[in-house]
Design a protein around this motif. Sequence first.
Motif, PDB file in Angstrom:
ATOM      1  N   ASN B  58      54.067  36.897  37.276  1.00  0.00           N
ATOM      2  CA  ASN B  58      53.003  36.373  36.910  1.00  0.00           C
ATOM      3  C   ASN B  58      51.817  37.339  37.109  1.00  0.00           C
ATOM      4  O   ASN B  58      51.343  37.368  38.147  1.00  0.00           O
ATOM      5  CB  ASN B  58      52.726  35.176  38.061  1.00  0.00           C
ATOM      6  CG  ASN B  58      51.478  34.600  37.953  1.00  0.00           C
ATOM      7  OD1 ASN B  58      50.562  34.570  37.149  1.00  0.00           O
ATOM      8  ND2 ASN B  58      50.850  33.836  39.272  1.00  0.00           N
ATOM      9  N   ALA B  59      51.884  38.208  36.044  1.00  0.00           N
ATOM     10  CA  ALA B  59      51.092  39.230  36.408  1.00  0.00           C
ATOM     11  C   ALA B  59      49.566  39.010  36.492  1.00  0.00           C
ATOM     12  O   ALA B  59      49.019  38.120  36.178  1.00  0.00           O
ATOM     13  CB  ALA B  59      50.902  40.191  34.939  1.00  0.00           C
ATOM     14  N   LEU B  60      49.062  39.965  37.416  1.00  0.00           N
ATOM     15  CA  LEU B  60      47.670  39.900  38.055  1.00  0.00           C
ATOM     16  C   LEU B  60      46.908  41.094  37.600  1.00  0.00           C
ATOM     17  O   LEU B  60      47.312  42.265  37.821  1.00  0.00           O
ATOM     18  CB  LEU B  60      47.626  39.719  39.439  1.00  0.00           C
ATOM     19  CG  LEU B  60      46.362  39.645  40.122  1.00  0.00           C
ATOM     20  CD1 LEU B  60      45.580  38.162  39.982  1.00  0.00           C
ATOM     21  CD2 LEU B  60      46.469  39.941  41.817  1.00  0.00           C
ATOM     22  N   GLU B  61      45.646  41.000  37.259  1.00  0.00           N
ATOM     23  CA  GLU B  61      44.994  42.046  36.784  1.00  0.00           C
ATOM     24  C   GLU B  61      44.134  42.411  37.849  1.00  0.00           C
ATOM     25  O   GLU B  61      43.295  41.363  38.603  1.00  0.00           O
ATOM     26  CB  GLU B  61      44.163  41.847  35.576  1.00  0.00           C
ATOM     27  CG  GLU B  61      43.665  43.232  34.799  1.00  0.00           C
ATOM     28  CD  GLU B  61      43.060  42.898  33.337  1.00  0.00           C
ATOM     29  OE1 GLU B  61      41.881  43.500  33.496  1.00  0.00           O
ATOM     30  OE2 GLU B  61      43.196  41.848  32.838  1.00  0.00           O
ATOM     31  N   VAL B  62      43.918  43.586  38.453  1.00  0.00           N
ATOM     32  CA  VAL B  62      42.963  43.843  39.704  1.00  0.00           C
ATOM     33  C   VAL B  62      41.986  45.096  39.360  1.00  0.00           C
ATOM     34  O   VAL B  62      42.409  46.102  38.941  1.00  0.00           O
ATOM     35  CB  VAL B  62      43.916  44.226  40.741  1.00  0.00           C
ATOM     36  CG1 VAL B  62      43.210  44.430  42.069  1.00  0.00           C
ATOM     37  CG2 VAL B  62      45.055  43.106  41.050  1.00  0.00           C
ATOM     38  N   LEU B  63      40.774  44.615  39.498  1.00  0.00           N
ATOM     39  CA  LEU B  63      39.878  45.524  39.691  1.00  0.00           C
ATOM     40  C   LEU B  63      39.413  46.138  40.860  1.00  0.00           C
ATOM     41  O   LEU B  63      39.683  45.368  41.929  1.00  0.00           O
ATOM     42  CB  LEU B  63      38.449  44.996  38.864  1.00  0.00           C
ATOM     43  CG  LEU B  63      38.453  44.436  37.459  1.00  0.00           C
ATOM     44  CD1 LEU B  63      37.247  43.934  36.902  1.00  0.00           C
ATOM     45  CD2 LEU B  63      39.197  45.326  36.461  1.00  0.00           C
TER      46      LEU B  63
END
Lengths: 635, 227, 346
Positions: B58-63
């Motif tokens: 459940n890929a998460l994009e993180v800034l």
Amino acid sequence: MTEQITNIRIGIYLCDCDGKVSKKVDLQKAKTVIQSQAGFDYIRATDVLCGKLEQEKIGAEIDKYSLNRLVIAACVDPFIMRQFLQLADEKGINRYNVEFVDLGAVDSTEAAVAAANNALGKMHLRAEIGYEELAVTPDVLVIGAGSEAAAAATAIAKSQPVVQIDNVGTRVIGLDGFPGAFTVRLLENGQAVKKDFGAIVLALGAVPQYDKSKYGGIELGADILSLSQFINSGKDYAGKKVSFALGMADEDSLLSFAAVLKAALDLKGEGASEVNVLYEDMKVCADGLEQDYELARKKGVNFLKYTGEFQIVRFPSGIAFKYREPFLSDPVKIVADYIVLAEDFVPAAGTLELAEILDIRTGPGGFFQKDNVHFLPIRSNRAGIFFVGSCHGPIHGTDLYNEIEAVLAEVSAFAKGKVSVPSLQPKVDAEKCAVCLTCYRCCPHHAIEIVHGEEYNNMYYSAARMNPLACQRCGVCAAECPGKAIQLPLYSDQEILFEVKQPARIVAYACENSGFLASEFAKTLDPELQKDLQIVEVPCSGKIDIIYLLKALENGADGVMLCVCHKENCKFVWGNDRAEQRKERTQKILNQIGLGERIDFVHVAANQGNQFNTAVKAMAEKIRQSGTNPGKVVK
Amino acid sequence: MIVAEGKPVEKILEMIAPYKKVLIAGCRGCVTVCLTGGEKEVGILASQIRMARSKDGNALEVLEQTEERQCDAEYNAKFLENVGKVDAIVSLACGIGIQYLGEKYPLTPIYPGVNTLMLGANIDVGRWEERCFACGDCVLDKTGGICPIARCSKSLLNGPCGGSQFGKCEVSAPVKEDIPCGWQLIYDRLSALGQLDKMSEIIPAKNWLRAKGPRTYVREDLTLDRS
Amino acid sequence: MERKKALVIGAGAAGMTSALDLAAREVEVFLVEKGADIGGRAAEYCCKATDECNRCAACLVLQQKDKVAQEPLIQVFRNATVKEFSKNKDGFKATVASDGQDVALECQAVIVATGFDPYNLGRRSEFAYGLEKNVISGLDLEKALKEKGSLTAAFGPGINKIGFVQCVGSRDLSIGNGYCSRVCCMYAAKLAKLIRSELPEVELDIFYMDFQSFGKGFADFDKDLRESDKVKFVRAIPSRIYGFPYDRLTVRYTDSLSGKALEDKYDLIVLSLAITPSASSGELAQKLGLGLDDYGFLAGDSGEESMVTSQQGIFLAGVCQGPKDIPQTIGHAKAAAGKACGFLEV
């Protein structure tokens, strides 16, 4: 305040090494691929790069294309590296702006391209490293009152000004500044004064201390003397019987042995009627001692070996040693007029206080200097502060003079009042610096100061600064910085993380003093084993940041290793211990998210290629059990 | 300084479970100094949660972004662009910063990445100790400069209780390590200062209203009339 | 600015230290090594760390080797010897034969760092060195442990009892070696400790005359060695070692404490061969105009500056001047480089 990298112009040269490389690598294709990906200003592939004519040609090209950084892809060996570094030097490109790619070590065109691109990428990210001219104070402060300090002061005075203090009448109460520019705060006749020195030499000596518990509780008296009492007694022992005992005290040094041999020879010369020396092991492992021992035997000194222990007995007409003669296995009594007992040596008064004031470490027995081979014989954990003589463990005779000369060699670097050093110390981005003191506290070398001024662009108008002469370039500060404000030249986060963008199955962060050299040795033992292994060289394991470990995994590695120096062997005091703490935390971070056992922490020395290979196998087995890294982030 | 500790990552993962893209907001103030919420920790947490979500398929994009102080609106304005890109914010600032950043961007959910612990001093690398309770009514003048509120387990004002033994507080045992008895410290300091007579001075019962919130502090001499 | 030049003869621990220190002061160095690779003897030593570093300092030498390879100011000549040497008003001229080619070099200072040779037992067959495969020298053991990684890997699984024999050629007036080699007791003790960490059951005996232990905290190290590591000390120097019975070794000795003549069986015997002057030092001394001491080591100033020779501009570094351990060697070589820098005014 990162140094602005402006106008980087990179030249890349590919060498076929007379056809050797093209057996595995299509050099022209590699050149075409690299060309298509840009990121340089000049590229050329050729058959032999190391010939004289080629060198001249490269020199001309550097001028023509105004190149200021070079990537040399060739069969790298020290001889060839040296040739290019010299050429670069002549053209004003310093050694930090030349990167080598070993084409001898790659076995495909793709691998050659990858290695070249890696070097090009790092070259783009590398901050400019210049040389700094620094003014230094040639004056040396020698601390100590005894003969060792006097000998050191006399020797150093031949090359530069020396001030000697006894640390009793004039006492050190504080130290500011850095090598070449120390400000020592002194208490001189009750007055606080400040004096500037370039270097400090500690020569406090050691003091003898009689410990009666080592002699069955015997008290010293008129006829039972400690060795130092005897030496200082100045009495006439003509016609007397004198017995010395060695081996029950002063087990770590040769001082008592040397002193007893000399005293025994003197006594014989003065006409003592009988001189006996009781010993268990006759220690003669210093210049001249065996010769003294031989001479003493010739002159009729009796050397008597005991094993285990002896007693001192008193009877109406005198005193005697009583012990079991091992060979005869009978008790033997050696009657004497005087019995002289060896003493222990302990650090001189004030040693510990001085260590605290100067922020230098002490080791076994409370003597100066950590028991770490990197500091032997004369270095402390702080540049510019040196030890001489028994203050860092009792030493004898010629060894003392060798130490003094070694110290002289070090301090004489400041004799001319200026030095030039490459600016390799970490640089601080003031905008990110929270002035939190973490780096200051974690620096093993006391090389960091907090500076203030308008130019430091943060709300404190302050930032940490690393002193180029005190800093040893371990990078511990950079790895500890909570604000990521510190970058170590040649090993910036950008450069290191660039290397693990597409990591191998196993990434090994390896200390250049141990793990990296072990990996090179290991490669010669079993080259196959390193196929899935990527070595990332760091100056000290204390530079291995937690984010390096995580990023390697995030980018797809299955396992990460930290290859560090053995305990108590870190060149930078505690870099390896910090690395171990970070490994523990990182493993916890992985456990929290269920990634399993993927990190190994390996103590491995430069000469332990086999052990390195064993560790790689263990890591491979570990990740076989843990399976492919499920945390890999697919971009 | 405000001292905080990182929240357990499983809690954080739970909070952000519904989201696909989050911003981790660090603060260059106290939480950088106490090694909990600066740029370095932002990077570590980001990497950890990226991997955790990747593992769960459940890929998460993180800034990642760290700014000066989340307790000041002007600095919080700098997050605008990134906040616009994400579903939620995880802040590693202290409780003040988290709330204040949340107030700045009321339409984006914000979650705490840390537990704010205390007002403490940094004794050495990796060790912090509480020194102040922010009670609003300082008595340090009477106690040799050592705070009985923060340093006595019962916040007693007039000498130790019966649980002071050998200079240690009796609540030490169940806690990780020995806690010095605050009143022993006060006694020792007053004794060193030659002010032991202050021990017999009765400190009147405290007005705890000043220690209770919500508190607002206004200085009329400083407030700006922006009209 | 024209850089000053120095010739360093020998690229072991001492030569490399001196070369690096000179290069750090911007002196160009010609480093002449008679072997095929730099590093010297200590580069072949094993690491003796157990659960922590045991301070043998062998790793330092490999670190230096790496630094030398990366130092552009040091030019290394391998398989090289000094063929001709002369002095002139500008300094020194040397012809160095390297890899079969003669190279003419000019320099203003010279550091001699030619190290040592282990005592050559020659025709003395009583220790069976060179006759029995499991009679080896301390250097052989170091090398085997480094190359193979463990005692078992190097010598097979059948090693149950190991004897270390100290003072083979040291402190031996019968052959004129009236000096102690200084390092053997410590390395034997550290090797014994290392083997103990690998093989908890193996019997370890040290045959010795006087145990030469010194150094920081050594009393504790020594106690551990005897107590927890169960190393047995036998005060005797064997009179004969021979292969008997099949595939074992018999050691005959007289225990000087009891006076009894004894025989004991071992699987591996490690001889601590004395540090003796390197075979070439006599010839080199003649070429450079240097003196030799009573034992054939290159003679430095007999007083306080043992790195200074009778020839101006020529200095000594390390064991070529007399036995030293690695840290002492490094210290001595630093001092020699310092003297050379002073002489070169850099």
